[in-house]
Design a protein around this motif. Structure first.
Motif, PDB file in Angstrom:
ATOM      1  N   VAL A  42       0.612  -0.619  -0.580  1.00 39.52           N
ATOM      2  CA  VAL A  42      -0.491  -0.051   0.219  1.00 39.52           C
ATOM      3  C   VAL A  42       0.648   1.544   0.225  1.00 39.52           C
ATOM      4  N   ALA A  43       0.488   2.510  -0.634  1.00 38.90           N
ATOM      5  CA  ALA A  43       1.024   3.451  -0.236  1.00 38.90           C
ATOM      6  C   ALA A  43      -0.774   4.209  -0.678  1.00 38.90           C
ATOM      7  N   GLY A  44      -0.439   5.353   0.810  1.00 42.26           N
ATOM      8  CA  GLY A  44      -1.701   6.320   0.796  1.00 42.26           C
ATOM      9  C   GLY A  44      -1.239   7.695   2.045  1.00 42.26           C
ATOM     10  N   VAL A  45      -2.168   7.522   2.536  1.00 44.05           N
ATOM     11  CA  VAL A  45      -1.857   8.808   3.648  1.00 44.05           C
ATOM     12  C   VAL A  45      -2.732   8.474   4.691  1.00 44.05           C
ATOM     13  N   ASP A  76       0.562  11.643   7.854  1.00 47.94           N
ATOM     14  CA  ASP A  76       1.796  11.312   6.789  1.00 47.94           C
ATOM     15  C   ASP A  76       1.774  10.297   5.263  1.00 47.94           C
ATOM     16  N   ARG A  77       2.852  10.525   4.443  1.00 47.44           N
ATOM     17  CA  ARG A  77       1.981   9.982   3.704  1.00 47.44           C
ATOM     18  C   ARG A  77       3.559   8.887   4.123  1.00 47.44           C
ATOM     19  N   VAL A  78       2.785   7.580   3.824  1.00 46.05           N
ATOM     20  CA  VAL A  78       3.168   6.378   3.878  1.00 46.05           C
ATOM     21  C   VAL A  78       2.813   5.539   3.070  1.00 46.05           C
ATOM     22  N   CYS A  79       4.125   4.186   2.721  1.00 49.01           N
ATOM     23  CA  CYS A  79       3.970   3.092   2.162  1.00 49.01           C
ATOM     24  C   CYS A  79       3.984   1.907   3.095  1.00 49.01           C
ATOM     25  N   GLY A  80       3.701   0.690   2.734  1.00 51.84           N
ATOM     26  CA  GLY A  80       4.325  -0.691   3.647  1.00 51.84           C
ATOM     27  C   GLY A  80       3.652  -1.289   2.925  1.00 51.84           C
ATOM     28  N   MET A  81       4.877  -2.942   3.146  1.00 45.61           N
ATOM     29  CA  MET A  81       3.831  -4.173   3.209  1.00 45.61           C
ATOM     30  C   MET A  81       3.252  -4.517   4.226  1.00 45.61           C
ATOM     31  N   VAL A  82       2.082  -4.594   3.842  1.00 45.17           N
ATOM     32  CA  VAL A  82       1.654  -4.993   5.358  1.00 45.17           C
ATOM     33  C   VAL A  82       0.247  -6.257   4.842  1.00 45.17           C
ATOM     34  N   PRO A  98       1.509 -12.610   5.051  1.00 49.52           N
ATOM     35  CA  PRO A  98       1.121 -13.448   4.162  1.00 49.52           C
ATOM     36  C   PRO A  98       0.140 -13.522   4.420  1.00 49.52           C
ATOM     37  N   LEU A  99      -1.047 -13.570   5.799  1.00 49.25           N
ATOM     38  CA  LEU A  99      -2.571 -13.849   6.131  1.00 49.25           C
ATOM     39  C   LEU A  99      -3.080 -13.074   5.818  1.00 49.25           C
ATOM     40  N   THR A 100      -3.126 -12.129   5.512  1.00 51.82           N
ATOM     41  CA  THR A 100      -4.319 -10.973   7.080  1.00 51.82           C
ATOM     42  C   THR A 100      -4.433  -9.772   4.864  1.00 51.82           C
ATOM     43  N   GLY A 101      -3.416  -9.162   4.499  1.00 53.05           N
ATOM     44  CA  GLY A 101      -3.459  -8.633   3.073  1.00 53.05           C
ATOM     45  C   GLY A 101      -4.572  -8.168   3.769  1.00 53.05           C
ATOM     46  N   GLY A 102      -5.237  -7.446   2.946  1.00 49.46           N
ATOM     47  CA  GLY A 102      -5.962  -6.622   2.859  1.00 49.46           C
ATOM     48  C   GLY A 102      -5.569  -5.093   1.970  1.00 49.46           C
ATOM     49  N   VAL A 138      -6.631  -1.267   7.563  1.00 50.58           N
ATOM     50  CA  VAL A 138      -5.979  -0.854   9.429  1.00 50.58           C
ATOM     51  C   VAL A 138      -4.984  -1.657   9.270  1.00 50.58           C
ATOM     52  N   VAL A 139      -3.608  -1.035   9.096  1.00 51.55           N
ATOM     53  CA  VAL A 139      -2.268  -2.318  10.003  1.00 51.55           C
ATOM     54  C   VAL A 139      -1.166  -1.461  10.804  1.00 51.55           C
ATOM     55  N   ALA A 140      -0.543  -2.654  11.550  1.00 50.25           N
ATOM     56  CA  ALA A 140       0.164  -1.725  12.027  1.00 50.25           C
ATOM     57  C   ALA A 140       1.061  -1.101  11.633  1.00 50.25           C
ATOM     58  N   ALA A 141       1.297  -0.174  12.693  1.00 50.88           N
ATOM     59  CA  ALA A 141       2.524   1.512  12.237  1.00 50.88           C
ATOM     60  C   ALA A 141       4.298   0.509  12.100  1.00 50.88           C
ATOM     61  N   SER A 142       3.967  -0.301  13.122  1.00 49.25           N
ATOM     62  CA  SER A 142       5.268  -0.493  12.105  1.00 49.25           C
ATOM     63  C   SER A 142       5.375  -1.168  10.592  1.00 49.25           C
ATOM     64  N   GLU A 143       4.723  -1.413   9.820  1.00 52.47           N
ATOM     65  CA  GLU A 143       4.809  -1.842   8.558  1.00 52.47           C
ATOM     66  C   GLU A 143       4.817  -0.469   7.907  1.00 52.47           C
ATOM     67  N   LEU A 144       5.143   0.166   8.376  1.00 53.28           N
ATOM     68  CA  LEU A 144       4.999   1.637   7.256  1.00 53.28           C
ATOM     69  C   LEU A 144       6.185   2.103   7.717  1.00 53.28           C
ATOM     70  N   VAL A 145       6.583   2.514   6.745  1.00 53.61           N
ATOM     71  CA  VAL A 145       7.338   3.773   6.434  1.00 53.61           C
ATOM     72  C   VAL A 145       6.989   5.660   5.689  1.00 53.61           C
ATOM     73  N   ARG A 146       7.632   5.945   6.241  1.00 54.45           N
ATOM     74  CA  ARG A 146       7.309   7.517   6.512  1.00 54.45           C
ATOM     75  C   ARG A 146       7.751   8.232   4.717  1.00 54.45           C
ATOM     76  N   LEU A 147       6.830   8.946   3.855  1.00 57.87           N
ATOM     77  CA  LEU A 147       7.753   9.207   3.052  1.00 57.87           C
ATOM     78  C   LEU A 147       7.301  10.765   2.525  1.00 57.87           C
ATOM     79  N   ALA A 148       9.034  11.059   2.618  1.00 58.05           N
ATOM     80  CA  ALA A 148       9.301  12.753   1.911  1.00 58.05           C
ATOM     81  C   ALA A 148       8.441  13.575   0.538  1.00 58.05           C
ATOM     82  N   LYS A 149       9.611  12.725  -0.110  1.00 62.42           N
ATOM     83  CA  LYS A 149       9.550  13.164  -1.616  1.00 62.42           C
ATOM     84  C   LYS A 149       8.629  11.916  -2.988  1.00 62.42           C
ATOM     85  N   VAL A 150       8.648  10.628  -2.347  1.00 63.15           N
ATOM     86  CA  VAL A 150       8.423   9.522  -3.433  1.00 63.15           C
ATOM     87  C   VAL A 150       7.180  10.229  -3.628  1.00 63.15           C
ATOM     88  N   ASP A 151       6.718   9.618  -4.817  1.00 62.79           N
ATOM     89  CA  ASP A 151       4.738   9.489  -5.344  1.00 62.79           C
ATOM     90  C   ASP A 151       4.262   8.224  -4.703  1.00 62.79           C
TER      91      ASP A 151
END
Ligand SMILES: NC(=O)c1ccc[n+]([C@@H]2O[C@H](COP(=O)([O-])OP(=O)(O)OC[C@H]3O[C@@H](n4cnc5c(N)ncnc54)[C@H](OP(=O)(O)O)[C@@H]3O)[C@@H](O)[C@H]2O)c1
Length: 317
Positions: free
Chosen positions: A69-72, A87-93, A96-100, A107-120
């Motif tokens: 995912v990538a979003g806000v 925050d603009r974020v992306c992650g592997m969420v 392999p079980l829940t996907g979504g 809704v995902v664990a915050a620990s799965e996400l990384v904040r984005l500065a410039k990347v589209d």
């Protein structure tokens, strides 16, 4: 919000839109308004009822595929300190079980996400699963060292085109395997030599390498054993043929390892930094609206994607 669901395993047409309420994030979780979701071969395999995630979810349908995912960030659960709403974020969420990820919010664990500065956000949605697989295959399992020679199979695909760039950035000499239409593309990513896998003699054209990153499996994965130098190693990534390639390697006294990608926030942040610095680029092969999920799955199942495929949500600004 709308999401794609499957209520039964089968062909791409089992992907159907459904309207469901937004979920409230629990402790340590955030809700992301998804702008783009990445499409990976495992999404199509699971939809078809193949593999571990399908076996685990068969009694829990409906199920929503998607791990990239990538979003806000739009809502925070209790005890989330490292992220803020907006925050603009992306992650592997949910791997392999829940996907979504194939939905307008997740809704995902915050620990799965990384904040984005410039990347589209489209580029960011294409990165996580493919980028982490390439990174972990080369560096965790492959223990690639600077100056070593590495062969990358399916070098123009989602994982492969990133693996070529990570290995080159690390100072390895990259030999790539790709169809003739992709030779220019893979060369532009930094591969020193690109060999056509349609040539039956391709292992001889490649010569010996310290590491093989096998992103194809099956017959070509087995043939790649011919390229492993003494003391070298082959990492076979498609899980479905991993055991047969490990057995073939063992019969020849060669080290072969399988792997399963895992989420890693630190590695993901390092890859985002490489993109932000312009040290690597993502090739986007196609973007489909969420309602066109079946078409996206037909495309990934062709096995000839150059780079990555994405789903675009209505939330996309
Ligand atoms: N174990 C794990 O954790 C894990 C994680 C991620 C992915 N995977 C698996 O790894 C594989 C690669 O994933 P991906 O996302 O990179 O797939 P992908 O994007 O669908 O790969 C497409 C590429 O494969 C190439 N290709 C197709 N047939 C080939 C052949 N016989 N020999 C050499 N190259 C061939 C195509 O090249 P041309 O167009 O030039 O023919 C195309 O560029 C998939 O099987 C996937 O399920 C496993």
């Amino acid at each position: 919000m709308n999401q794609l669901q499957i209520t039964a395993f089968g062909s791409p047409s089992v992907l159907q839109l459904a309207a469901v309420p937004d979920t409230v994030p629990a402790k340590g979780q955030v809700r992301v308004r998804v702008h783009f979701a990445g499409v990976n071969p495992i999404d199509a395999k699971t939809r078809a009822g193949l593999g571990w995630a399908a076996a685990q979810n068969k009694d829990r349908l409906p199920w929503t595929p998607g791990y990239d995912v990538a979003g806000v960030v739009e809502a925070l659960g209790p005890d989330v300190e490292q992220l803020n709403v907006g925050d603009r974020v992306c992650g592997m969420v949910g791997f392999p079980l829940t996907g979504g990820a194939y939905g307008e919010s997740v809704v995902v664990a915050a620990s799965e996400l990384v904040r984005l500065a410039k990347v589209d956000l489209d580029v960011a949605a294409a990165l996580p699963l493919a980028g982490l697989t390439a990174w972990q295959g080369l560096f965790e399992h492959g223990e690639l060292r600077k100056g070593q020679r590495v062969l990358i199979l399916a070098a123009a695909g989602g994982v492969g085109h990133l693996a070529v760039q990570w290995a080159c950035a690390w100072g390895a000499e990259v030999v790539a395997l790709a169809g003739p239409d992709n030779h220019g593309f893979v060369g532009s990513l930094g591969a020193k030599r690109v060999v056509d896998y349609h040539d039956a003699n391709w292992p001889a054209l490649v010569g010996k390498v310290d590491l093989v990153l096998d992103l194809v499996g099956g017959e070509n994965g087995r043939k790649a054993l011919d390229c492993v130098a003494a003391g070298g190693r082959l990492i076979t990534v498609p899980t479905i043929t991993a055991e047969q390639i490990k057995t073939a390697g063992a019969e020849r006294g060669l080290e072969v390892r399988g792997m399963l990608v895992h989420p890693d926030q630190k590695q993901l942040a390092q890859m985002v930094t490489l993109l932000e610095m312009g040290e690597a680029r993502i090739q986007i092969a196609g973007v489909f609206d969420l309602a066109e999920g079946a078409l996206a799955h037909q495309a990934i199942e062709s096995g000839h994607t150059r780079g990555k495929l994405l789903l675009r949500m209505n939330t996309h600004a």
